[in-house]
Design an enzyme around this catalytic site. Structure first.
Site, mmCIF file in Angstrom:
data_model
loop_
_atom_site.group_PDB
_atom_site.id
_atom_site.type_symbol
_atom_site.label_atom_id
_atom_site.label_comp_id
_atom_site.label_asym_id
_atom_site.label_seq_id
_atom_site.Cartn_x
_atom_site.Cartn_y
_atom_site.Cartn_z
ATOM 1 N N SER A 1 0.859 -1.209 -0.080
ATOM 2 C CA SER A 1 0.085 -0.038 0.027
ATOM 3 C C SER A 1 1.049 1.288 -0.008
ATOM 4 C CB SER A 1 -0.908 0.117 1.202
ATOM 5 O OG SER A 1 -1.401 1.199 1.516
ATOM 6 N N TYR B 1 -1.588 -0.421 10.392
ATOM 7 C CA TYR B 1 -1.684 -0.584 8.832
ATOM 8 C C TYR B 1 -0.522 -0.228 8.267
ATOM 9 C CZ TYR B 1 -3.788 -1.099 4.293
ATOM 10 O OH TYR B 1 -3.929 -1.492 2.895
HETATM 11 N N1 LIG Z 1 -8.898 -0.767 -1.237
HETATM 12 C C1 LIG Z 1 -7.887 -0.046 -1.088
HETATM 13 O O1 LIG Z 1 -7.895 1.204 -1.614
HETATM 14 C C2 LIG Z 1 -6.483 -0.698 -0.935
HETATM 15 C C3 LIG Z 1 -5.418 0.257 -1.103
HETATM 16 C C4 LIG Z 1 -4.123 -0.317 -0.823
HETATM 17 C C5 LIG Z 1 -3.841 -1.635 -0.528
HETATM 18 N N2 LIG Z 1 -5.031 -2.239 -0.203
HETATM 19 C C6 LIG Z 1 -4.741 -3.764 0.128
HETATM 20 O O2 LIG Z 1 -5.242 -4.651 -0.849
HETATM 21 C C7 LIG Z 1 -5.591 -5.862 0.063
HETATM 22 C C8 LIG Z 1 -7.134 -6.064 -0.138
HETATM 23 O O3 LIG Z 1 -7.866 -5.165 0.388
HETATM 24 P P1 LIG Z 1 -9.435 -4.779 -0.118
HETATM 25 O O4 LIG Z 1 -9.403 -3.332 0.196
HETATM 26 O O5 LIG Z 1 -9.991 -5.633 -1.219
HETATM 27 O O6 LIG Z 1 -10.133 -5.305 1.321
HETATM 28 P P2 LIG Z 1 -11.426 -6.169 1.526
HETATM 29 O O7 LIG Z 1 -12.523 -5.564 0.625
HETATM 30 O O8 LIG Z 1 -11.752 -5.964 3.013
HETATM 31 O O9 LIG Z 1 -11.184 -7.716 1.348
HETATM 32 C C9 LIG Z 1 -10.037 -8.267 2.085
HETATM 33 C C10 LIG Z 1 -10.151 -9.761 1.764
HETATM 34 O O10 LIG Z 1 -9.053 -10.638 2.553
HETATM 35 C C11 LIG Z 1 -9.704 -11.630 3.225
HETATM 36 N N3 LIG Z 1 -9.076 -11.739 4.547
HETATM 37 C C12 LIG Z 1 -9.054 -10.821 5.590
HETATM 38 N N4 LIG Z 1 -8.512 -11.164 6.509
HETATM 39 C C13 LIG Z 1 -8.072 -12.738 6.207
HETATM 40 C C14 LIG Z 1 -7.279 -13.698 6.922
HETATM 41 N N5 LIG Z 1 -7.105 -13.591 8.180
HETATM 42 N N6 LIG Z 1 -7.313 -14.788 6.308
HETATM 43 C C15 LIG Z 1 -7.645 -15.204 4.829
HETATM 44 N N7 LIG Z 1 -8.457 -13.997 4.357
HETATM 45 C C16 LIG Z 1 -8.454 -12.968 4.958
HETATM 46 C C17 LIG Z 1 -11.213 -11.196 3.386
HETATM 47 O O11 LIG Z 1 -11.967 -12.261 3.653
HETATM 48 P P3 LIG Z 1 -12.558 -12.981 5.184
HETATM 49 O O12 LIG Z 1 -12.624 -11.719 5.792
HETATM 50 O O13 LIG Z 1 -13.622 -13.598 4.847
HETATM 51 O O14 LIG Z 1 -11.399 -13.745 5.346
HETATM 52 C C18 LIG Z 1 -11.431 -10.488 2.101
HETATM 53 O O15 LIG Z 1 -11.770 -11.428 1.111
HETATM 54 C C19 LIG Z 1 -5.259 -5.602 1.451
HETATM 55 O O16 LIG Z 1 -4.156 -6.132 1.627
HETATM 56 C C20 LIG Z 1 -5.325 -4.420 1.645
HETATM 57 O O17 LIG Z 1 -4.334 -3.877 2.540
HETATM 58 C C21 LIG Z 1 -6.245 -1.930 -0.629
#
Ligand SMILES: NC(=O)c1ccc[n+]([C@@H]2O[C@H](COP(=O)([O-])OP(=O)(O)OC[C@H]3O[C@@H](n4cnc5c(N)ncnc54)[C@H](OP(=O)(O)O)[C@@H]3O)[C@@H](O)[C@H]2O)c1
Length: 259
Positions: free
Chosen positions: A151, A164
Site C-alpha cells: 500500500s 496498517y
Molecule cells: N482498497 C484499497 O484502496 C487498498 C489500497 C491499498 C492496499 N490495499 C490492500 O489490498 C488488499 C485487499 O484489500 P481490499 O480493499 O480488497 O479489502 P477487503 O475488501 O476487505 O477484502 C479483504 C479480503 O481479505 C480476506 N481476509 C481478511 N483477513 C483474512 C485472513 N485472516 N485470512 C484469510 N483471508 C482474509 C477477506 O475475507 P474474509 O474476511 O472472509 O477472510 C477478504 O476476502 C489488502 O491487503 C489491503 O491492505 C487496499
C-alpha cells in the site's frame, strides 16, 4: 562482437498468464475479487483463499476458468501449507502466489488502538503474507512468482493508521529480503502498492472526511483508482515480461506519492 544491441526474435507478451496456476489470498471481495476476475479472464487457473467460504463461492460462480476454493485463515501456517498442497494435488504445481489478504482497523490514534487490534493487523497483513510466501516457496519450481499487495501507506503513513502503515512498510522489507533468499530458487518476489481504490475495506476511509480530502489533495490525478486500473500491474509481475524484476515495489497510485 557488434556495437548493436541484440534484438531477440520475440518479446514476451506483457501479462500473458494463460495456463498459470495462481493462488490468490483475500479473494472473497474487494481487490482480491477484482484480481480473481483479471487472472481468470486472462486464462489462468485461480485458487481462491479467504475465511468466508460463501464469499469465495460467490466469486467463483462468475469466473470463466478453473477454480479451487480454500476457506481458512492466512495467519495459520498449516492452512497455508494445505493450500499449497491442495493446489499441487489438483493442478500439479503453483506458478504464482498473490498474498493479498489484508485488514485495516477503524481509524484511531495510538491511545485508542487496542493492543490486540495492533497484533491482528500485523498478524494478517505481515505474518499471514510471510506464511503464504513460505508455503509457496516450498512447492514452487523455478519461474515461480510471489506478489504481495502492499500500500502507499507503507511509504507515506496517514494519521491513525499506524498498525496498517507498519504492516505494509514491513511487507516491503520482507519482500526485498525474500527476493534475495529465493533468487537462487528462481522465484521472484515483488510488491504491488495500490493507492486508493474503492472496496469494502476502503469504505471506512471514505467516510473520514479529513482523510478523503487529504487523499484527493495528494493524488496527482485527483481521483480514486478505478477497478480496471489495478490488475495490469499484477498480470505484468506474473508474466514472462517481468522475468528480470525482483525486489521491486510497483506503485499504482495516480501519483499519490509524488506530492
Ligand atoms: N482498497 C484499497 O484502496 C487498498 C489500497 C491499498 C492496499 N490495499 C490492500 O489490498 C488488499 C485487499 O484489500 P481490499 O480493499 O480488497 O479489502 P477487503 O475488501 O476487505 O477484502 C479483504 C479480503 O481479505 C480476506 N481476509 C481478511 N483477513 C483474512 C485472513 N485472516 N485470512 C484469510 N483471508 C482474509 C477477506 O475475507 P474474509 O474476511 O472472509 O477472510 C477478504 O476476502 C489488502 O491487503 C489491503 O491492505 C487496499
Amino acid at each position: 562482437m557488434t556495437d548493436r544491441i541484440e534484438i531477440p526474435p520475440a518479446f514476451p507478451a506483457v501479462g500473458d498468464v494463460r495456463g498459470k496456476r495462481v493462488v490468490l489470498t483475500g479473494a472473497g471481495r474487494g481487490l482480491g475479487e477484482l484480481l480473481a476476475h483479471g487472472f481468470s479472464r486472462a486464462g489462468a487457473s485461480v485458487a481462491l483463499v479467504a475465511r468466508t467460504e460463501r464469499d469465495l463461492k460467490t466469486v467463483a460462480d462468475d469466473l470463466p476458468g478453473p477454480v479451487l476454493l480454500f476457506g481458512g485463515d492466512v495467519r495459520d501456517a498449516a492452512f497455508n501449507d494445505a493450500v499449497a498442497d491442495g493446489t499441487v494435488e489438483a493442478w500439479g504445481g503453483v506458478d504464482v502466489w498473490i498474498c493479498n489478504a489484508g485488514i485495516s482497523p477503524v481509524v484511531a490514534g495510538p491511545l485508542k488502538t487496542d493492543p490486540d487490534v495492533w497484533r491482528d493487523v500485523l498478524d494478517v497483513n505481515l505474518t499471514g503474507a510471510f506464511l503464504g510466501a513460505r508455503a509457496a516457496a516450498r512447492v514452487m519450481a523455478p519461474g515461480g512468482r510471489l506478489i504481495f499487495t502492499g500500500s502507499v501507506l507503507g511509504e507515506r503513513p496517514a494519521r491513525g493508521l499506524a498498525a496498517y502503515s507498519a504492516s505494509k512498510a514491513g511487507l516491503v522489507g520482507m519482500a526485498k529480503a525474500l527476493a534475495l533468499d529465493l533468487a537462487s530458487a528462481g522465484i521472484t518476489v515483488n510488491v504491488v502498492a495500490p493507492g486508493w481504490f474503492d472496496s469494502p475495506l476502503a469504505a471506512g476511509w471514505k467516510s473520514n472526511d479529513r482523510l478523503e480530502q487529504s487523499i484527493l489533495d495528494h493524488t496527482a490525478l485527483r481521483r480514486w483508482g478505478r477497478p480496471g486500473e489495478l490488475v495490469g500491474a499484477y498480470l505484468f509481475l506474473a508474466s514472462a515480461a517481468s522475468d528480470f524484476v525482483t525486489g521491486a515495489v510497483l506503485t499504482v497510485d495516480g501519483g499519490y506519492l509524488l506530492k
